[in-house]
Enzyme design. Structure first.
Site, PDB file in Angstrom:
ATOM      1  CD  GLU A  52      -1.355  -2.386   2.027  1.00  0.00           C
ATOM      2  OE1 GLU A  52      -2.156  -3.054   2.696  1.00  0.00           O
ATOM      3  OE2 GLU A  52      -0.123  -2.648   1.955  1.00  0.00           O
ATOM      4  NE  ARG A 184      16.819 -27.324  -5.911  1.00  0.00           N
ATOM      5  CZ  ARG A 184      17.961 -27.927  -6.249  1.00  0.00           C
ATOM      6  NH1 ARG A 184      19.043 -27.178  -6.488  1.00  0.00           N
ATOM      7  NH2 ARG A 184      18.034 -29.229  -6.351  1.00  0.00           N
ATOM      8  CB  SER A 221      20.772 -39.919  12.288  1.00  0.00           C
ATOM      9  OG  SER A 221      19.451 -39.808  11.836  1.00  0.00           O
ATOM     10  CG  LEU A 300      13.852 -36.703   3.978  1.00  0.00           C
ATOM     11  CD1 LEU A 300      13.969 -36.746   5.496  1.00  0.00           C
ATOM     12  CD2 LEU A 300      14.740 -35.589   3.417  1.00  0.00           C
TER      13      LEU A 300
END
Length: 364
Positions: A52, A184, A221, A300
């Protein structure tokens, strides 16, 4: 010009900032008077003036008595920028036409109330469906404080993401690959598993003109990520986060080396030696990361679905067949036992990209 013409122009302007406003919404604004556009603007990036105020700054004549068309309810609070409602009132704009309602508790109806109390006519929900569609990430993030998660993969028409030898370049054509780089740029983070890093040594950046590189998030991990991989070597140039599930003292040297290289490490164990993906999303949300594009492999992808963190699936399907019972598929893991236990999806969009097809599903 009609009301729809003005709002369609505001939408065109809003999406020009795709990838640059996160975690703020995409917003466009057009000021019309006597059938003409006398000012227009959009929110370029976080911390800069809102749509705005940019539209008002571009005025070619007085806005007194004009109508402003804005894709989302004007803000009415002081943040990184001053309230847009104040600028609208000060410029004696007579009418405000709003597309989306802002779910942010700091705004949510308060902007409309402030405008009406100033004697300004307000029309809400005009082309709301179209305006809402450009900000699905913002709506999810502002109401849940967790990232909007898109699981993306490319597969052949028989469901293979790689051949039986593990080769995957290229499943899809150049147009589809460019579309992935646009994704991406759109989403704030990109997440892969350590298997992808070890197999492909990727950069995970956005390789199109004018793009913003996503924050790279590696699920690892046991901190197996090599110090000489592209991800680590460029961690000081592109923000990089490694999520792990280990606190072992024998990894202290590796943790220190990664930190020195510019990598941020998040400990996020689930108690069984794996990463707690649901907790990871909460931590990323607290870091103001509003969206994550998962570009990992089948392991995954399965873990993400199992954790219930996926909001959308984007499947690129190539017109080719590779076959092979040992060829990898988009979602691996142990799978469900019964058909009724599968993840239910709702079709959101289908379009052709070059020779390939992109199907977008939302979590049902």
């Amino acid at each position: 010009m009609t009301d729809r013409d003005y709002m369609e122009r505001a939408l065109e302007l809003a999406v020009k900032a795709t990838g640059w406003t996160n975690p703020n919404p995409l917003v466009g604004a057009v000021i019309g008077k006597d059938g003409r556009i006398i000012g227009e603007g959009y929110h370029h990036r976080k911390g800069e003036p809102h749509a705005e105020r940019n539209a008002i700054a571009s005025l070619t004549e007085s806005a007194e008595g004009a109508t402003i068309y804005v894709t989302m309810e004007p803000c009415c609070h002081y943040g990184l920028t001053p309230p847009c409602t104040e600028a609208i009132i000060e410029n004696r704009i007579a009418k405000v036409v709003i597309g989306s309602r802002d779910p942010n508790p700091k705004v949510a109806g308060k902007g409309v109330l402030q405008l009406r109390e100033a004697g300004i006519e307000v029309v809400e929900d005009f082309m709301r469906e179209e305006c809402d569609a450009i900000n699905e990430v913002f709506f999810h993030y502002i109401t849940t404080n967790t990232p909007y998660v898109v699981m993306k993969y490319a597969m052949t028409a028989d469901g293979k993401i790689a051949t039986r030898t593990g080769e995957s370049k290229w499943v899809t054509g150049p147009e589809a690959r460019e579309a992935v780089h646009q994704m991406r740029n759109k989403y704030m983070g990109i997440m892969v598993g350590i298997g992808t890093v070890l197999a492909d040594n990727p950069m995970l950046n956005a390789r199109i003109d004018g793009a913003r590189d996503p924050i790279r998030i590696i699920c690892d991990s046991n901190l197996r990520i090599p110090m000489d991989c592209q991800i680590v070597k460029t961690a000081k140039e592109i923000r990089t986060i490694v999520a792990c599930a280990c606190n072992a003292d024998n990894l202290r040297d590796k943790r220190d080396a990664l930190t020195a290289a510019g990598v941020e490490i998040i400990d996020c164990p689930d108690g069984s030696g794996r990463i707690d993906l649901k907790k990871l999303m909460e931590l990323l949300g607290a870091m103001k990361i509003d969206s994550v594009l998962i570009e990992g492999g089948g392991t995954l992808n399965y873990s993400a679905l199992e954790a219930g963190i996926v909001n959308e699936v984007a499947a690129f399907i190539a017109p080719k067949l590779w076959g092979g019972s040992e060829a990898k598929t988009p979602v691996e893991g142990i799978g469900v036992e019964l058909p009724a236990e599968g993840t239910e999806l709702e079709l959101a969009d289908v379009k052709q990209v070059g020779r390939d097809i992109l199907i977008r599903y939302r979590k049902a």
